[in-house]
Design an enzyme around this catalytic site. Structure first.
Site, PDB file in Angstrom:
ATOM      1  N   SER A 296     -12.447 -21.222  -2.400  1.00 42.83           N
ATOM      2  CA  SER A 296     -12.783 -20.612  -1.672  1.00 42.83           C
ATOM      3  C   SER A 296     -14.108 -19.659  -2.339  1.00 42.83           C
ATOM      4  O   SER A 296     -13.831 -18.451  -3.474  1.00 42.83           O
ATOM      5  CB  SER A 296     -12.057 -19.838  -0.563  1.00 42.83           C
ATOM      6  OG  SER A 296     -12.815 -18.792   0.485  1.00 42.83           O
TER       7      SER A 296
ATOM      8  N   ARG B  92     -14.467 -14.508  13.515  1.00 38.96           N
ATOM      9  CA  ARG B  92     -12.864 -14.912  12.759  1.00 38.96           C
ATOM     10  C   ARG B  92     -12.023 -13.816  12.417  1.00 38.96           C
ATOM     11  O   ARG B  92     -10.881 -14.245  12.604  1.00 38.96           O
ATOM     12  CB  ARG B  92     -13.626 -16.296  11.618  1.00 38.96           C
ATOM     13  CG  ARG B  92     -14.247 -16.982  12.206  1.00 38.96           C
ATOM     14  CD  ARG B  92     -14.395 -17.879  10.957  1.00 38.96           C
ATOM     15  NE  ARG B  92     -15.258 -17.735   9.988  1.00 38.96           N
ATOM     16  CZ  ARG B  92     -15.972 -17.872   8.646  1.00 38.96           C
ATOM     17  NH1 ARG B  92     -15.168 -18.980   8.213  1.00 38.96           N
ATOM     18  NH2 ARG B  92     -17.162 -17.222   8.247  1.00 38.96           N
TER      19      ARG B  92
ATOM     20  N   ASP C 114     -20.483 -13.581  13.078  1.00 40.32           N
ATOM     21  CA  ASP C 114     -18.936 -13.720  12.775  1.00 40.32           C
ATOM     22  C   ASP C 114     -17.650 -13.217  13.813  1.00 40.32           C
ATOM     23  O   ASP C 114     -18.112 -12.295  13.580  1.00 40.32           O
ATOM     24  CB  ASP C 114     -19.140 -14.517  11.617  1.00 40.32           C
ATOM     25  CG  ASP C 114     -17.577 -14.749  11.152  1.00 40.32           C
ATOM     26  OD1 ASP C 114     -16.892 -15.097  11.555  1.00 40.32           O
ATOM     27  OD2 ASP C 114     -17.644 -15.818   9.741  1.00 40.32           O
TER      28      ASP C 114
ATOM     29  N   ASP D 293     -11.506 -22.880   8.184  1.00 37.97           N
ATOM     30  CA  ASP D 293     -11.851 -22.288   9.420  1.00 37.97           C
ATOM     31  C   ASP D 293     -12.054 -24.259  10.121  1.00 37.97           C
ATOM     32  O   ASP D 293     -13.380 -24.119   9.597  1.00 37.97           O
ATOM     33  CB  ASP D 293     -12.470 -21.507   9.497  1.00 37.97           C
ATOM     34  CG  ASP D 293     -11.851 -19.752   9.401  1.00 37.97           C
ATOM     35  OD1 ASP D 293     -10.176 -20.378   9.076  1.00 37.97           O
ATOM     36  OD2 ASP D 293     -12.811 -19.057   8.555  1.00 37.97           O
ATOM     37  N   GLU D 294     -11.883 -24.188  10.551  1.00 34.97           N
ATOM     38  CA  GLU D 294     -12.065 -25.989  11.908  1.00 34.97           C
ATOM     39  C   GLU D 294     -13.797 -25.386  11.816  1.00 34.97           C
ATOM     40  O   GLU D 294     -14.060 -25.049  11.810  1.00 34.97           O
ATOM     41  CB  GLU D 294     -11.229 -26.273  13.436  1.00 34.97           C
ATOM     42  CG  GLU D 294     -11.679 -27.317  13.412  1.00 34.97           C
ATOM     43  CD  GLU D 294     -11.540 -26.976  15.216  1.00 34.97           C
ATOM     44  OE1 GLU D 294     -10.674 -27.710  15.766  1.00 34.97           O
ATOM     45  OE2 GLU D 294     -10.629 -25.521  15.650  1.00 34.97           O
ATOM     46  N   CYS D 295     -14.385 -27.030  11.328  1.00 36.36           N
ATOM     47  CA  CYS D 295     -15.227 -27.315  11.744  1.00 36.36           C
ATOM     48  C   CYS D 295     -15.473 -28.968  11.704  1.00 36.36           C
ATOM     49  O   CYS D 295     -15.691 -30.135  10.963  1.00 36.36           O
ATOM     50  CB  CYS D 295     -16.578 -27.242   9.929  1.00 36.36           C
ATOM     51  SG  CYS D 295     -17.770 -28.102  10.771  1.00 36.36           S
TER      52      CYS D 295
END
Length: 418
Positions: free
Chosen positions: A353, A331, A329, A245-247
């Protein structure tokens, strides 16, 4: 010169007209593309529209600005000559199960081929997925070559660190009844909440129950495939996968307060090595900045963590986010496995992960996860130790000792960031 004049009449789409609909029917989860029908969301084609929203996700407003500024003709239709996928993906059996894929159009990259008859009748059908080929290069990969962890083969990995990939860009396409079922709410409740919490942006959500497909104005996903794409769904081949997930702060600019870029680079390294061994690797990169809370909220939380009494601490890691955002969160990994079904994946041998939320969601959708691969301890930045300790105590996968949990403010329900 593009036409700068606004149309003479505003056409409201919040209620069906009195005439019979010319829009193609959409039968989600049908056995073939012909039976399923195309998704039509172009605003210049109101008589044929069978979906709420429009193309380009969060970029849709830029298109509107371009038209308002006169730099884009409002009637422009893309010339799709030579835009077909650079690599064949699908169809797979998962595409015919209406409950497996509810957040993207599995035929989104094939519209020119499978909906040629509709295009021939003048219906403006646009791709929601594009598949191309490229090379990527990261300093971490060159470092892995120097350290001897990766060896160039001239095909997947070159001496200069270039890695050959197939990549796919995916716009979100939500089948609303399926999304509602995935979250255990009614279709009407989902529609009403989406309508209210977007400031009434899409009235069709509550006035057009006949429209069951929604293209939300949010970021999409990019898939990076390492090795031949036809190995991904082949149960006899080893598959490595990271769902990331984008950071932006870490992924692009190397911020050291989290493990995002180090874990992304490690995931790519595992994918390259697996492809070189005769398997394949997949990186799924989703635009869900700051746990989908957004970057402003994310930075506010950083300030709150650093300035609290006692400084940044694992025991208050989750609490600081909830104090600012009201939730830890957003997401919602329930929709995440859809892209894996689109790729035909039934088993992931090496899931790069530590997130239990991700692995649990994948398993809940019937995809086997054989092994979870943690980030090597030496790749964790010093400033990210607090985050990692809090996550391990909250249930993240780890092969080592779990930090003490007695005093940690652990998350309730959803929500772990990675």
């Amino acid at each position: 010169m593009a036409d700068k004049k606004p149309p003479r009449h505003i056409v409201l789409t919040s209620h069906p007209g009195g005439r019979p609909s010319k829009a193609p029917a959409v039968v989600w989860g049908a056995a073939s593309a012909t039976e399923r029908g195309p998704v039509v969301a172009t605003v210049s084609d109101p008589e044929h529209r069978n979906a709420i929203g429009t193309h380009a996700g969060s970029y849709a407003l830029y298109r509107a600005l371009a038209i308002a500024a006169g730099s884009l003709d409002r009637a422009h239709r893309p010339d799709l000559t030579n835009t077909a996928p650079a690599e064949s993906i699908g169809p797979f059996t998962q595409w015919n199960d209406g409950g497996r894929i509810v957040s993207l159009d599995p035929y989104g990259h094939m519209v020119s081929q499978v909906f040629a008859d509709h295009l021939g009748r003048g219906i403006d059908i646009r791709p929601t997925i594009a598949v191309t080929k490229a090379h990527i290069n990261m300093p971490e990969l060159r470092a892995a070559i120097s350290a001897g962890r990766l060896r160039p083969d001239g095909k997947i990995l070159r001496e200069n660190g270039d890695v050959a990939v197939t990549k796919a860009a995916i716009e979100p396409v939500w089948y609303l009844p399926g999304v509602a079922k995935r979250f255990g709410v009614s279709d009407s409740e989902l529609r009403r909440t989406l309508f209210e919490q977007t400031g009434g942006m899409f009235p069709e959500l509550v006035t057009r129950p006949d429209l069951q497909v929604f293209l939300p104005p949010i970021g999409g996903q990019t898939v990076y495939i390492f090795g031949p794409a036809d190995r991904i769904g082949d149960g006899s081949k080893v598959l490595a996968c990271r769902v990331h997930d984008e950071c932006n702060g870490s992924d692009v600019f190397g911020s050291d307060i989290c493990t995002c870029r180090p874990y992304l680079a490690h995931g790519i390294e595992v994918c390259v090595a697996t492809a070189q061994e005769g398997g394949a690797g997949v990186i799924v990169y989703s635009r869900k900045e700051g746990r989908a809370l957004g970057e402003v909220t994310k930075f506010l939380v950083y300030n709150a963590r650093k300035r609290q009494e006692g400084g940044d601490r694992a025991d208050s890691y989750f609490a600081r986010t909830e104090c600012v955002a009201g939730v830890q969160d957003m997401r919602f990994q329930e929709l995440m496995p859809d892209v894996l079904h689109w790729l035909g994946i039934k088993r992931i041998d090496r899931f790069v992960s530590m997130s239990n939320m991700k692995s649990d969601s994948i398993r809940a959708q019937g995809i086997e996860v054989v092994e979870q691969v943690p980030i090597p301890d030496e790749l964790i930045p010093p400033d990210a130790r607090v985050e990692m300790d809090a996550k391990k105590a909250a249930g993240y996968f780890t092969a080592g000792p779990v930090p003490g949990t007695a005093e940690l403010a652990l998350p309730k329900g959803r929500g772990l960031h990675e």
